[in-house]
Design an enzyme around this catalytic site. Sequence first.
Site, PDB file in Angstrom:
ATOM      1  CG  ASP A  37      -0.733   3.057  -0.627  1.00  0.00           C
ATOM      2  OD1 ASP A  37      -1.336   1.969  -0.667  1.00  0.00           O
ATOM      3  OD2 ASP A  37      -1.285   4.147  -0.861  1.00  0.00           O
ATOM      4  CD  GLU A  39      -4.738  -8.226  -5.817  1.00  0.00           C
ATOM      5  OE1 GLU A  39      -3.922  -7.413  -5.333  1.00  0.00           O
ATOM      6  OE2 GLU A  39      -5.959  -8.027  -5.819  1.00  0.00           O
ATOM      7  CG  ASP A  40      -1.458  -5.455  -2.900  1.00  0.00           C
ATOM      8  OD1 ASP A  40      -2.501  -6.088  -3.159  1.00  0.00           O
ATOM      9  OD2 ASP A  40      -1.479  -4.247  -2.580  1.00  0.00           O
ATOM     10  CG  ASP A  88      -8.283  -7.287   3.852  1.00  0.00           C
ATOM     11  OD1 ASP A  88      -8.579  -8.140   4.699  1.00  0.00           O
ATOM     12  OD2 ASP A  88      -8.320  -6.072   4.092  1.00  0.00           O
ATOM     13  NE  ARG A 128       1.908   3.171  -3.837  1.00  0.00           N
ATOM     14  CZ  ARG A 128       0.759   2.500  -3.773  1.00  0.00           C
ATOM     15  NH1 ARG A 128       0.776   1.201  -3.526  1.00  0.00           N
ATOM     16  NH2 ARG A 128      -0.396   3.114  -3.941  1.00  0.00           N
ATOM     17  CG  PHE A 139      -3.675  -1.195   7.004  1.00  0.00           C
ATOM     18  CD1 PHE A 139      -4.794  -1.499   6.243  1.00  0.00           C
ATOM     19  CD2 PHE A 139      -2.717  -0.361   6.462  1.00  0.00           C
ATOM     20  CE1 PHE A 139      -4.951  -0.980   4.951  1.00  0.00           C
ATOM     21  CE2 PHE A 139      -2.860   0.166   5.179  1.00  0.00           C
ATOM     22  CZ  PHE A 139      -3.983  -0.150   4.428  1.00  0.00           C
ATOM     23  CB  VAL A 140       1.080  -4.850   6.364  1.00  0.00           C
ATOM     24  CG1 VAL A 140       0.961  -5.773   7.561  1.00  0.00           C
ATOM     25  CG2 VAL A 140       0.308  -5.411   5.170  1.00  0.00           C
ATOM     26  N   GLY A 144      -0.244  -1.609  -5.622  1.00  0.00           N
ATOM     27  CA  GLY A 144       0.426  -2.323  -4.523  1.00  0.00           C
ATOM     28  C   GLY A 144       1.345  -3.454  -4.919  1.00  0.00           C
TER      29      GLY A 144
HETATM   30  P1  5GP Z   1      -9.683  -6.837  -0.743  1.00  0.00           P
HETATM   31  O1  5GP Z   1     -10.467  -6.424  -1.937  1.00  0.00           O
HETATM   32  O2  5GP Z   1      -9.166  -8.265  -0.805  1.00  0.00           O
HETATM   33  O3  5GP Z   1     -10.397  -6.567   0.546  1.00  0.00           O
HETATM   34  O4  5GP Z   1      -8.463  -5.863  -0.648  1.00  0.00           O
HETATM   35  C1  5GP Z   1      -7.422  -5.941  -1.510  1.00  0.00           C
HETATM   36  C2  5GP Z   1      -6.686  -4.622  -1.629  1.00  0.00           C
HETATM   37  O5  5GP Z   1      -6.816  -3.819  -0.451  1.00  0.00           O
HETATM   38  C3  5GP Z   1      -5.217  -4.902  -1.775  1.00  0.00           C
HETATM   39  O6  5GP Z   1      -4.892  -5.103  -3.120  1.00  0.00           O
HETATM   40  C4  5GP Z   1      -4.587  -3.671  -1.143  1.00  0.00           C
HETATM   41  O7  5GP Z   1      -4.443  -2.667  -2.117  1.00  0.00           O
HETATM   42  C5  5GP Z   1      -5.588  -3.224  -0.099  1.00  0.00           C
HETATM   43  N1  5GP Z   1      -5.200  -3.696   1.246  1.00  0.00           N
HETATM   44  C6  5GP Z   1      -5.796  -4.671   1.968  1.00  0.00           C
HETATM   45  N2  5GP Z   1      -5.155  -4.862   3.139  1.00  0.00           N
HETATM   46  C7  5GP Z   1      -4.133  -3.971   3.157  1.00  0.00           C
HETATM   47  C8  5GP Z   1      -3.085  -3.677   4.105  1.00  0.00           C
HETATM   48  O8  5GP Z   1      -2.941  -4.265   5.185  1.00  0.00           O
HETATM   49  N3  5GP Z   1      -2.224  -2.674   3.740  1.00  0.00           N
HETATM   50  C9  5GP Z   1      -2.324  -1.982   2.572  1.00  0.00           C
HETATM   51  N4  5GP Z   1      -1.437  -1.019   2.352  1.00  0.00           N
HETATM   52  N5  5GP Z   1      -3.287  -2.248   1.661  1.00  0.00           N
HETATM   53  C10 5GP Z   1      -4.168  -3.234   1.950  1.00  0.00           C
END
Ligand code: 5GP
Length: 188
Positions: A168, A108-109, A112, A174, A161-162, A53
């Site tokens: 993606d 990081e992208d 969450d 992407r 969710f984006v 991402g």
């Molecule tokens: P976390 O471990 O913080 O819950 O999630 C992190 C990962 O979940 C991000 O690096 C990403 O790959 C994915 N993710 C979380 N929210 C989104 C979202 O809104 N859209 C997309 N495409 N991926 C997300």
Amino acid sequence: MTDAPPTSLDDDPSIGRVLLSEEQLVNRIAELGRQLTQDYAGRAPLLVCVLRGAYVFLTDLARSIDLPVEIDFIAVSSYGATTRTSGVVRLVKDLEVDLTDRDVILVEDIVDTGLTLRYLRRSLEARGPASLEVCALLARESADLEGLGVRYVGFTIPGDFVIGYGLDVGERYRNLRYLAVYEPPDDA
Ligand code: 5GP
């Protein structure tokens, strides 16, 4: 009958409201680059891009930093082909560069739940870097950025969710130049 993908992104009903325009992204990333250039003056930080991402963000961010940066990639997987987390983080590809005594910036992208970040931080800190900071393009309003030790954040966003700008759904979207809200098909 199988669903053929729309022939143009303009026709794709899953691409919803634009949350961040290309211009907003470009401007904010230039600011982040200036900030990192100041904060790391006299050093040669190693940018660790979290695949997949963050790859678009990484390319723009790296070119906004006026320092001799190095770049390496790590890949983790916490979501399958869906928009829901599996709750399990798995290392899919490890780094090639040795982190000992390096100034590491984890790129990081989106932060969450913070699950991915906690996993990566533990894994990278164990390798003896001189410093480790996190630069995330996006963070949820709900994320505990202080607790997770995230120093640099591009934008704070709500719970939608984006997609786009590297993010993606099932490997699609992407390549959007902006960030949009994902609208799942009715039968999803
Ligand atoms: P976390 O471990 O913080 O819950 O999630 C992190 C990962 O979940 C991000 O690096 C990403 O790959 C994915 N993710 C979380 N929210 C989104 C979202 O809104 N859209 C997309 N495409 N991926 C997300």
